[in-house]
Design an enzyme around this catalytic site. Structure first.
Site, PDB file in Angstrom:
ATOM      1  N   SER A  84       0.851  -1.190   0.000  1.00  0.00           N
ATOM      2  CA  SER A  84       0.000   0.000   0.000  1.00  0.00           C
ATOM      3  C   SER A  84       0.886   1.239   0.000  1.00  0.00           C
ATOM      4  CB  SER A  84      -0.960  -0.027   1.188  1.00  0.00           C
ATOM      5  OG  SER A  84      -1.943   0.966   1.071  1.00  0.00           O
ATOM      6  N   HIS A 133      -8.019  -4.924  -0.923  1.00  0.00           N
ATOM      7  CA  HIS A 133      -6.728  -4.292  -0.665  1.00  0.00           C
ATOM      8  C   HIS A 133      -5.778  -5.197   0.114  1.00  0.00           C
ATOM      9  CE1 HIS A 133      -3.980  -1.033  -0.704  1.00  0.00           C
ATOM     10  NE2 HIS A 133      -4.030  -0.799   0.589  1.00  0.00           N
TER      11      HIS A 133
END
Length: 682
Positions: free
Chosen positions: A539, A654
């Site tokens: 991320s 994610h």
């Protein structure tokens, strides 16, 4: 109590929606990969996956790694962490028999036993099979009476959820229940027959979040749900939250003006009243009639980083100023006590506060030191609380406190690797501007020269990397002679708001300099060499490692870049990117654009530079960052002639993994790749 944090705010659209095209499409030869679910991009993904999986799974270490990780993830002797609500302990559990998982509960008294008698409320595997949907669990909130629950389900693991009301007595979906279609939604109980919600279906901000908080009464059509507060389109988003206290329920609308600025509105009698909290306040709890918040800026005589009690019609009070090289990591209120986790030089302790005689007396709970002490769960309706402790070589232990501030261990994770021949040390590197950057090194006690090393980092959004027990690192790396390093660079929250702000927006380069300084220090200490040094992050950490790769390629042996941001000139037009302008700055602002352009990996990777080999990992269903960044960077680097592998999972959002098997695959691939490139041998 359910506190809605910035990271939990959801993005616009449903799983399966295409990313918004970037501003550079006309000039970007790889913009076609931004069509997330387009036939041509998915064909490219399939070809990349076939190549990458063929190379990595052919290594005999892959299968061993996969089985090792999966055995740990599915192990029946894991700690079943629970949420405490009234007299119940609620847990979501996944294992080999239940890969999608089961939601279950037991009494708090029984939970303390070694083998609780769990009552399964909802079997997600059975539900997915029955409904022919790829459901992924996204959580549940139980009504105050414990009779119903709001269940959040995602198709494939993205942030978009379907909301349904579940009857805990009949174990069926409630015929008269609340339900919301698939969207980015926040929803919470006000009472047994009333919910507050904000959904992007009602209108979204430019960041993609819901901006309208509505109140919905049971038995009425959703069209009649009253609007209580409406934010602005340019905000990050608005969400409801309800704190259940001894004085009653406190309902709020939280308007996120930016990622780090929030306005709070008390919701009463169908109206919203703004509270006198500063924009810098990060609300943690409501306790004894006070709004308890940490400060990101100095305010009213209180220093940034302090924990403050704000009272309407009465003077504000300082609860705790953690001081230099310290941080308030978390705070949570139970019925009777306010608990606060404080770290000093990245080592944690838990304080228990009560409001008494106009002050806030506290005591430090007797938990182990030299690691991460944390708040696991508190009970809005009782005195019970759960705490945890772990460090890099000590398995997690769960502690139960019945209300006397004397937590006792009730569950412990068995060791997942033999740590007797290992040691963890904390060092400091000196960054480019002279700042001391702490980092932890976990390694074999006996080293025969420099060793293959993984350097992990994040450095953003006030997220602290505190000591944690990692079976993956222990079993797949350190146990085989490697070194595992975690860097506490600026941009994180290890030393409070100032540590974060030091690498914010125009100052982002400091985070990269800090990470590079740790890499240099490891080499100077002769723990590793450039060809043996790999970096890994996900991320924002993916942005970190891809940037550092372009800036100091000669000092690195390999890179694993997971679910990353990379094209920073276009990031505000991809996924939830617009919501992160407060962190990175706005490419539409000339000054901030210049700072971003100076480091953005996608714009700075070059053809005639020798970069370390890099492995990109992402997920099609990631509707937060999206797979767009990793796709375009991999394609560009491949076209430039660099050594690249790319893998895109279809599920998982994610997290890039929706169940234990997918998680085991991701980590097995990552570790075997680093072992190949850095020379780690069994």
């Amino acid at each position: 109590m359910r506190v809605i944090m910035c990271f939990a705010l959801m993005l616009l659209g449903i799983a399966g929606a295409a990313a918004v095209p970037s501003e550079n499409n006309a000039k970007d030869p790889y913009a076609w990969l931004e069509d997330v679910h387009g036939a041509k991009p998915l064909a490219w993904v399939a070809a990349q996956n076939k190549l990458s999986l063929g190379k990595l799974k052919a290594d005999p270490r892959y299968d061993a790694n996969y089985r090792s990780v999966l055995a740990v993830l599915d192990a029946p002797d894991r700690i079943a962490y629970a949420a405490l609500d009234h007299g119940f302990a609620y847990n979501f559990w996944q294992d080999a028999r239940n890969p999608k998982g089961v939601w279950r509960r037991t009494s708090i008294a029984d939970y303390r036993n070694k083998s609780p008698k769990w009552d399964v409320l909802l079997d997600l595997d059975a539900l997915a099979k029955r409904e022919k949907e790829n459901w992924v669990w996204k959580g549940a909130e139980v009504s105050p009476s414990q009779g119903r629950a709001l269940v959040m389900l995602s198709r494939g693991g993205g942030d978009a959820v379907v909301v349904r009301e579940f009857d805990l007595e009949s174990r069926k979906w409630a015929a008269d229940g609340f339900s919301l279609p698939e969207a980015k939604t926040d929803i919470t109980w006000l009472d047994d027959d009333t919910v507050l919600f904000a959904t992007a279906k009602d209108g979204a901000t430019t960041s993609g979040y819901g901006r309208i908080v509505r109140q919905w009464k049971r038995g009425t059509p959703i069209a009649r749900a009253a609007t209580l507060y409406e934010g602005r389109a340019e905000d990050v988003g608005t969400s409801p939250v309800v704190f259940h206290t001894r004085q009653g329920a406190v309902a709020l609308a939280m308007r996120s003006v930016s990622f780090f600025q929030t306005e709070y509105f008390r919701l009463e009698n169908g109206k919203a009243r703004k509270l006198p909290l500063p924009l810098s306040a990060d609300l943690k709890a409501v306790f004894d009639g006070a709004y308890v918040a940490t400060l990101r800026e100095d305010f009213g005589g209180f220093k940034k980083g302090s924990l403050v009690a704000f009272r309407e019609g009465a003077p504000n009070q300082l609860i705790l100023d953690p001081g230099p090289r310290a941080s308030i990591e978390s705070a949570s209120a139970g019925r009777d006590t306010l608990y606060v986790t404080v770290t000093k030089n990245v080592i944690g302790a838990v304080h228990a506060f009560t409001a008494k005689d106009g002050g806030w007396p506290d005591k430090v709970l007797p938990l182990p030191g030299n690691g991460s002490a944390e708040i696991v769960a508190t009970n809005d309706y009782g005195p019970e609380a759960l705490f945890g402790f772990e460090n890099y070589l000590t398995p997690s232990t769960l502690y139960f406190d019945g209300g006397n501030d004397q937590p006792k261990p009730i569950k412990a994770l068995p060791p997942r690797f033999d740590a007797t021949g290992m040691v963890t040390q904390q060092f400091e590197a000196i960054s480019k501007d002279g700042t001391k950057i702490p980092y932890f090194v976990t390694r074999p006690k006996v080293l025969h020269g420099p060793a293959p090393t993984i350097l992990y980092g994040y450095g953003g959004f006030e997220v602290s990397l505190t000591p944690s027990y990692s079976a993956n690192a222990g079993r797949l790396w350190v146990g085989k002679g490697g070194i595992y390093v975690v860097a506490n660079i600026r941009g994180g929250g290890e030393f409070g708001p100032a540590w974060h702000e030091a690498a914010e927006k125009l100052h982002r380069q400091r985070a990269f300099d800090d990470f590079a300084a740790v890499a240099d220090d490891l080499i100077k200490r002769k723990l590793t060499t450039p060809k043996q040094l790999g970096i890994m992050g996900g991320s924002n950490g993916g942005l970190l490692v891809s940037t550092v790769m372009t800036q100091i390629p000669e000092k690195l042996g390999a890179v694993v870049c997971q679910v990353p941001l990379i094209d920073m000139l276009a990031y505000t037009h991809i996924g939830a990117g617009a919501s992160w302008i407060g962190e990175y700055g706005d490419p539409a602002n000339p000054k901030e654009r210049a700072a971003i352009l100076a480091y953005s990996p996608y714009q700075n990777v070059k053809k005639n530079v020798k970069y370390p080999p890099v492995f990109f990992v992402t997920a099609t269903s990631d509707d937060r960052v999206t797979p767009v960044h990793a796709r375009k960077m991999a394609a560009k680097m491949e076209a430039q002639g660099h050594e690249v592998l790319f893998y895109e999972n279809t599920d998982g959002g994610h997290a890039a993994a929706a169940d234990h098997r997918q998680a085991a695959e991701m980590w097995a691939l990552s570790y075997v790749y680093l072992a190949q490139k850095l020379g780690l041998r069994d």
